[in-house]
Motif scaffolding. Structure first.
Motif, short mmCIF file in Angstrom:
data_model
loop_
_atom_site.label_atom_id
_atom_site.label_comp_id
_atom_site.label_asym_id
_atom_site.label_seq_id
_atom_site.Cartn_x
_atom_site.Cartn_y
_atom_site.Cartn_z
N LEU A 261 0.82 -1.21 0.00
CA LEU A 261 0.00 0.00 0.00
C LEU A 261 0.86 1.27 0.00
N LEU A 262 2.01 1.22 0.65
CA LEU A 262 2.80 2.43 0.89
C LEU A 262 4.00 2.59 -0.03
N LEU A 263 4.43 1.53 -0.69
CA LEU A 263 5.63 1.57 -1.53
C LEU A 263 5.30 1.11 -2.94
N ASN A 264 6.14 1.50 -3.89
CA ASN A 264 6.05 0.98 -5.25
C ASN A 264 7.46 0.85 -5.82
N GLU A 265 7.57 0.33 -7.03
CA GLU A 265 8.89 0.03 -7.60
C GLU A 265 9.78 1.25 -7.75
N GLU A 266 9.19 2.43 -7.86
CA GLU A 266 9.99 3.65 -8.03
C GLU A 266 10.84 3.96 -6.80
N MET A 267 10.47 3.37 -5.67
CA MET A 267 11.20 3.63 -4.43
C MET A 267 12.40 2.70 -4.26
N VAL A 268 12.56 1.75 -5.15
CA VAL A 268 13.73 0.87 -5.12
C VAL A 268 14.82 1.55 -5.93
N LEU A 269 15.72 2.23 -5.24
CA LEU A 269 16.71 3.08 -5.92
C LEU A 269 18.04 2.38 -6.18
N ARG A 270 18.30 1.31 -5.44
CA ARG A 270 19.59 0.62 -5.59
C ARG A 270 19.42 -0.85 -5.22
N ASP A 271 20.48 -1.58 -5.30
CA ASP A 271 20.44 -3.01 -4.99
C ASP A 271 20.42 -3.21 -3.46
N ASP A 272 19.26 -2.96 -2.87
CA ASP A 272 19.06 -3.05 -1.42
C ASP A 272 17.98 -4.08 -1.16
#
Length: 428
Positions: A261-272
């Motif tokens: 609900l709160l996150l989406n793929e755009e928030m994955v900025l690096r290999d974390d």
């Protein structure tokens, strides 16, 4: 234990708040009134105008014990649950050994009785060893104190196995709870097949791998007359299939996680790999569809999919790290801060999705704050502000993408069957 909770606020059906005193005795809510005067109490607690709700219910968590005690145990996981305001949790069967026979389930129930801080209702697996092949003895296992049947973590790959399981579950009045994933179109993915997979040059998991299995299963559930519950819905196509199935009168229910609900793929900025979960974080359009589906009732409630792992495991990056994040201690503050305080949903909606909604779906006698009901209660300071610090979590797992997020609304007291199982240390 006889406890008087003074000066609390409770939510009414219309969403308004009402001041009240609540008397708890012999594990039940004995009285709710504007003011209660009584002697011979074990404890009087001034709630200072904070919100008193039913204890939260989470039908989807991983306690890792037996076999994964370096990640979590029944003791640490249920302490984390109590701190998060949860009084009933349902533990998934991807343990070692798998709870797929009477011996392993009875051993698990004994360990729960010994170590659990809150109520734990364990799942039994649909197939032996979670291998998707030979069915467990659903009839005999249904007689034990299990919650439902699932192979969570893996989808049932053949329609034949799922149909036979659904028929047996229906005969024994148990639900089939499904992690939906068609392995033939996962393609070794570790993130959503979209923007993030292209950006980070990582193999992607197509949305279709989830939605096509849900589409298959709702038709099987209709044929079998089975209650079919979909775990952690993540795609707009899945929401559409579930909505259509409900309109057709099929007994299908569904859950969504706080992180979807709160996150989406755009928030994955690096290999974390703290952002690595299954299903993965999808597109903004998917995220919005989940919110819309929750609000219109297509999705029935929220579940955390609390999935602890060790820091060493998560440090391996997306390609090698296991899927999953922790969620029990962060769920309410995150949802309250980012959905209620922003006006997207009401406080009543949020509390219902964490209490009465899952209780109603699975016919559980919990999730209510009313006279005569079991005294599972959570006291929440809606004004309290804090920063999520993974290193202070009670859970052994520190794997969260929400580290250092500012949040408001913190559970400060949890009562389970009339006993205090968590109380915030005001001197900490």
């Amino acid at each position: 234990m006889k406890i008087l909770l003074r000066n609390a606020k409770r939510l009414l059906e219309n969403g308004e708040l009402e001041s009240c005193d609540v008397l708890v005795d012999e594990g039940k809510v004995k009285e709710i009134n504007a003011s209660i005067e009584i002697e011979e109490l074990d404890r009087t607690i001034d709630c200072e105008g904070n919100l008193l709700t039913p204890g939260f219910i989470d039908v989807h968590i991983h306690l890792r014990e037996p076999g994964g005690e370096h990640k979590e145990t029944i003791k640490t996981g249920t302490k984390a649950a109590a701190r998060g305001g949860f009084t009933t949790v349902c533990s998934m069967p991807n343990t070692n050994p798998v709870p797929d026979c009477e011996e392993t389930i009875n051993s698990l129930l004994d360990k729960i009785e010994q170590d659990a801080t809150v109520r734990v209702l364990p799942y039994a697996s649909i197939t032996k060893g979670l291998k998707g092949e030979e069915l467990t003895d659903i009839e005999s296992l249904s007689k034990l104190n299990i919650f439902a049947f699932t192979d969570d973590g893996v989808g049932i790959q053949t329609a034949d196995a799922m149909l036979r399981a659904m028929r047996k579950a229906a005969e024994n009045n148990k639900a089939i709870v499904a992690h939906c994933e068609d392995n033939s179109i996962v393609y070794g993915g570790v993130v959503h097949d979209g923007d993030v997979s292209n950006r980070l040059n990582l193999p992607g998991i197509p949305s279709l791998s989830e939605s096509v299995q849900i589409a298959r299963d709702v038709l099987l559930a209709e044929a079998a007359g089975c209650h079919y519950h979909v775990c952690h819905v993540s795609t707009k196509e899945s929401v559409r299939v579930i909505r259509d199935a409900k309109k057709a009168g099929i007994k299908v229910t569904a859950e969504v996680t706080p992180h979807h609900l709160l996150l989406n793929e755009e928030m994955v900025l690096r290999d974390d790999a703290n952002y690595k979960m299954n299903p993965p974080l999808r597109s903004k359009a998917d995220q919005q569809a989940l919110m819309d589906g929750l609000i219109d009732g297509t999705i029935d409630f929220i579940a955390t999919d609390h999935a602890p792992h060790s820091e060493d495991e998560k440090a391996q990056g997306f390609l090698k790290a296991p899927f999953g994040i922790v969620g029990l201690e962060t769920a309410f503050p995150l949802l309250y801060t980012n959905l209620v305080n922003t006006g997207e949903i009401s406080l009543k909606q949020l509390v219902d999705w964490l209490t009465i909604k899952p209780a109603t779906v699975f016919d559980l006698p919990y999730g209510k704050l009313a006279e005569g009901e079991i005294a599972d209660l959570t006291l929440i300071n809606l004004e309290a502000e804090t920063i999520i610090d993974k290193y202070t979590l009670y859970s052994k797992g520190k794997n969260t993408p929400f580290h250092n997020w500012n949040v408001t609304g913190v559970p400060i007291l949890t009562i389970y069957e009339g006993e205090i199982v968590y109380e915030e240390d005001k001197n900490a």
